[in-house]
Design an enzyme around this catalytic site. Structure first.
Site, PDB file in Angstrom:
ATOM      1  N   HIS A  75       0.760  -1.397  -0.112  1.00  0.00           N
ATOM      2  CA  HIS A  75       0.434  -0.210  -0.034  1.00  0.00           C
ATOM      3  C   HIS A  75       0.680   1.315   0.085  1.00  0.00           C
ATOM      4  O   HIS A  75       0.620   1.853   0.684  1.00  0.00           O
ATOM      5  CB  HIS A  75      -0.468   0.172   1.150  1.00  0.00           C
ATOM      6  CG  HIS A  75      -1.953  -0.781   1.204  1.00  0.00           C
ATOM      7  ND1 HIS A  75      -2.755  -0.622   0.409  1.00  0.00           N
ATOM      8  CD2 HIS A  75      -1.861  -2.477   1.897  1.00  0.00           C
ATOM      9  CE1 HIS A  75      -3.790  -2.253   0.209  1.00  0.00           C
ATOM     10  NE2 HIS A  75      -2.727  -2.898   1.688  1.00  0.00           N
ATOM     11  N   ASN A 148     -10.582  -2.737   2.233  1.00  0.00           N
ATOM     12  CA  ASN A 148      -9.947  -2.788   1.143  1.00  0.00           C
ATOM     13  C   ASN A 148     -11.218  -2.471   0.332  1.00  0.00           C
ATOM     14  O   ASN A 148     -12.462  -2.032   0.456  1.00  0.00           O
ATOM     15  CB  ASN A 148      -9.535  -3.995   0.353  1.00  0.00           C
ATOM     16  CG  ASN A 148      -7.847  -4.108   0.914  1.00  0.00           C
ATOM     17  OD1 ASN A 148      -6.955  -3.344   1.129  1.00  0.00           O
ATOM     18  ND2 ASN A 148      -7.788  -5.088   0.734  1.00  0.00           N
ATOM     19  N   HIS A 194     -11.719 -16.422  -5.527  1.00  0.00           N
ATOM     20  CA  HIS A 194     -12.439 -15.388  -5.748  1.00  0.00           C
ATOM     21  C   HIS A 194     -12.216 -14.100  -5.894  1.00  0.00           C
ATOM     22  O   HIS A 194     -12.369 -13.373  -6.674  1.00  0.00           O
ATOM     23  CB  HIS A 194     -13.031 -15.965  -4.070  1.00  0.00           C
ATOM     24  CG  HIS A 194     -14.504 -15.802  -4.151  1.00  0.00           C
ATOM     25  ND1 HIS A 194     -15.665 -15.443  -2.724  1.00  0.00           N
ATOM     26  CD2 HIS A 194     -15.373 -14.597  -5.137  1.00  0.00           C
ATOM     27  CE1 HIS A 194     -16.298 -15.144  -2.664  1.00  0.00           C
ATOM     28  NE2 HIS A 194     -16.564 -14.520  -4.034  1.00  0.00           N
ATOM     29  N   ARG A 203     -14.109  -4.253 -12.221  1.00  0.00           N
ATOM     30  CA  ARG A 203     -14.297  -3.568 -10.085  1.00  0.00           C
ATOM     31  C   ARG A 203     -12.659  -3.786  -9.926  1.00  0.00           C
ATOM     32  O   ARG A 203     -11.716  -2.763  -9.450  1.00  0.00           O
ATOM     33  CB  ARG A 203     -15.085  -4.612 -10.022  1.00  0.00           C
ATOM     34  CG  ARG A 203     -16.112  -4.058  -9.858  1.00  0.00           C
ATOM     35  CD  ARG A 203     -17.030  -3.794  -8.427  1.00  0.00           C
ATOM     36  NE  ARG A 203     -18.616  -4.130  -8.258  1.00  0.00           N
ATOM     37  CZ  ARG A 203     -18.679  -3.848  -8.150  1.00  0.00           C
ATOM     38  NH1 ARG A 203     -18.778  -3.986  -6.654  1.00  0.00           N
ATOM     39  NH2 ARG A 203     -20.921  -3.623  -8.570  1.00  0.00           N
TER      40      ARG A 203
END
EC number: 1.11.1.6
Length: 527
Positions: A75, A148, A194, A203
């Site tokens: 991040h 997230n 997933h 997305r």
């Protein structure tokens, strides 16, 4: 164009205009001493060497040499903003946390958006999960909801986190992003299916930070005033509507504006177009958790909304840009273990690992006293404890108060109201293998029921376009995993890979030899 600039581009101009009535400050050294000449170094004659007594130079240079602090290991690239959380619906039946105390209550917040794998100078428009961390400054101390933009994650066991991140970072020899590393890890850990499917869907590349949802992702525990507890998940849905970038726009923007997401957020707030998100919870009782068909603490799965509907709680609103990026964003530190009474962790293995990992990395990156940095300071609570000293302690170090506990001198005392909820656990202590805990059912639902035909087509194209750069044996493992989800899923990806592989030369496997190898020169020549 010079006559049509956005607020971010005109920041220096606006700063000057705000100070139009003021005289410029007198330039000083770091210790506050006035400076007479900042343009010319002190030397013995016009062509002579500089003098060590030139403290204007040494003060400036020594500080410059130490400007950078360690980059976040994940991040690293991020944007930040500030605002408030307002309660719109009563959930005190679930939680005694003061942030939810009554309808209409406002709590100051700080938010940081980020990509995950890239460095601090990387582009905002890469295909990567987005961090969406929220710091609530409550009267009972800070609450950090370190989420997230996806409700799931790639792994469910925290021991895999360092290896997962290494696989997403740069190759240790070439220092290049390596599709072999990425897809080898994913294919060997099918619980990633997933999140990988979400990542390569539309997305996977949000249009800036304002047009994406946020999720606490983990399962947490809420405790009310009666000591009654439930499990919960946190969701924050964008009020701006979901918008994503096309693959083409995402490829173009790094050349035109690699800081697209930061700029979009800054300009929206600067022009009064304050972004907001509606905050929800899902709730599951302990009895429901016991009877749940899968592990409710599994971070690779979601709780079906049909069984555990979203319960509205409030609004997150961002209405202030940072005054200084380094002070308020780069030094901002989120810690999932910062939970006030009424909010507690669950047995989620990934959450349990983060409870240690996050504060540990902050102490490395910012120092032992990072919670004294203003943006991290719990300014609405009074910090009173027995922690002392350490590098960069710039508060009063709690004066002459006792630094040991227990004591007989009226120093800070524990409070029964802050005791954690009593939870009963049983079972053998061992390392439980969770690799094969139904990794496909929810992914199949996502593929067949959540996505439409055009979205499925783009998903498979995006996956194949990235997977094609991995070696053939890795492609084969990955396609098998997608086929386990649904035969159509794997078949589409394989068909696209076949086209790519027919166009490119056959994959070559290279072997690298360490210096000092005992291989004969002839053998080395054949490598």
């Amino acid at each position: 164009m010079a006559d049509n600039r956005d607020p971010a581009s005109d920041q220096m101009k606006h700063w000057k205009e705000q100070r139009a009535a003021q005289k410029p400050d007198i330039l000083t050294t770091g210790s506050g001493n006035p400076i007479g000449d900042k343009l010319n170094i002190l030397t013995a004659g016009p062509r002579g060497p500089l003098l060590v007594q030139d403290v204007v130079f040494t003060d400036e240079m020594a500080h410059f040499d130490r400007e950078r602090i360690p980059e976040r290991v994940v991040h690293a690239k991020g944007a930040g903003a500030f605002g408030y959380f307002e309660v719109t619906h009563d959930i005190t039946r679930f939680s005694k946390a003061k942030v939810f105390e009554h309808v209409g209550k406002r709590t100051p917040i700080a938010v940081r958006f980020s990509t995950v794998a890239g460095e601090s100078g990387s582009a905002d428009t890469v295909r990567d999960p987005r961090g969406f961390a929220v710091k609530f400054y409550t009267e009972d101390g800070n609450w950090d909801l370190v989420g997230n933009n996806t409700p799931i994650f790639f792994i469910r066991d925290a021991i895999l986190f360092p290896s997962f991140i290494h696989s997403q970072k740069r190759n240790p020899q070439t220092h290049l992003k390596d599709p072999d590393m990425v897809w080898d890890f994913w294919s060997l850990r099918p619980e990633s299916l997933h999140q990988v499917s979400f990542l390569f869907s539309d997305r996977g590349i949000p249009d800036g930070h304002r047009h994406m949802n946020g999720y606490g992702s983990h399962t947490f525990k809420l405790v009310n005033e009666k000591g009654e507890a439930v499990y919960c998940k946190f969701h924050y849905k964008t009020d701006q509507g979901i918008k994503n970038l096309s693959v083409e726009d995402a490829a173009r923007l790094p050349q035109e504006d690699p800081d697209y997401g930061i700029r979009d957020l800054f300009n929206a707030i600067a022009t009064g177009n304050y972004p907001s998100w509606t905050f929800y919870i899902q709730v599951m009782t302990f009895q429901e958790a016991e009877a749940f068909p899968f592990n409710p603490f599994d971070l690779t799965k979601v709780w079906p909304h049909s069984e555990y509907p979203l319960i509205p709680v409030g609004k997150l609103v961002l209405n202030r840009n940072p005054v200084n990026y380094f002070a308020e964003v780069e030094q901002m530190a989120f810690d999932p273990s910062n939970m006030p009474p009424g909010i507690e962790p669950s047995p989620d293995k990934m959450l349990q690992g983060r409870l240690f990992g996050y504060p540990d990395t902050h102490r490395h990156r910012l120092g032992a006293n990072y919670l004294q940095i203003p943006v991290n300071c719990p300014f609405r609570a009074r910090v009173a404890n027995y922690q002392r000293d350490g590098p960069m302690c710039f508060q009063d170090n709690q004066g002459g108060a006792p630094n040991y506990y227990p004591n007989s001198f009226s120093a800070p005392e524990q409070t029964h109201s802050a005791l954690e909820h009593c939870t009963r656990y049983s079972g053998d202590v061992q390392r439980f293998n969770s690799a094969n805990e139904d990794n496909v059912t929810q992914v199949r639902t996502f593929y067949l029921n959540v996505l439409n035909e055009e979205e499925r087509k783009r998903l498979c194209e995006n996956i194949a376009g990235h997977l094609k750069d991995a070696q053939l044996f890795i492609q084969k493992k990955a396609v098998k995993n997608f086929s386990d989800v649904h035969p159509d899923y794997g078949a589409r990806i394989q068909a696209l890979l076949d086209k790519y592989n027919a166009e490119x030369p056959e994959n070559a496997v290279h072997t690298y030899v360490q210096a000092g190898s005992h291989l004969a020169a002839r053998e080395k020549a054949n490598l």
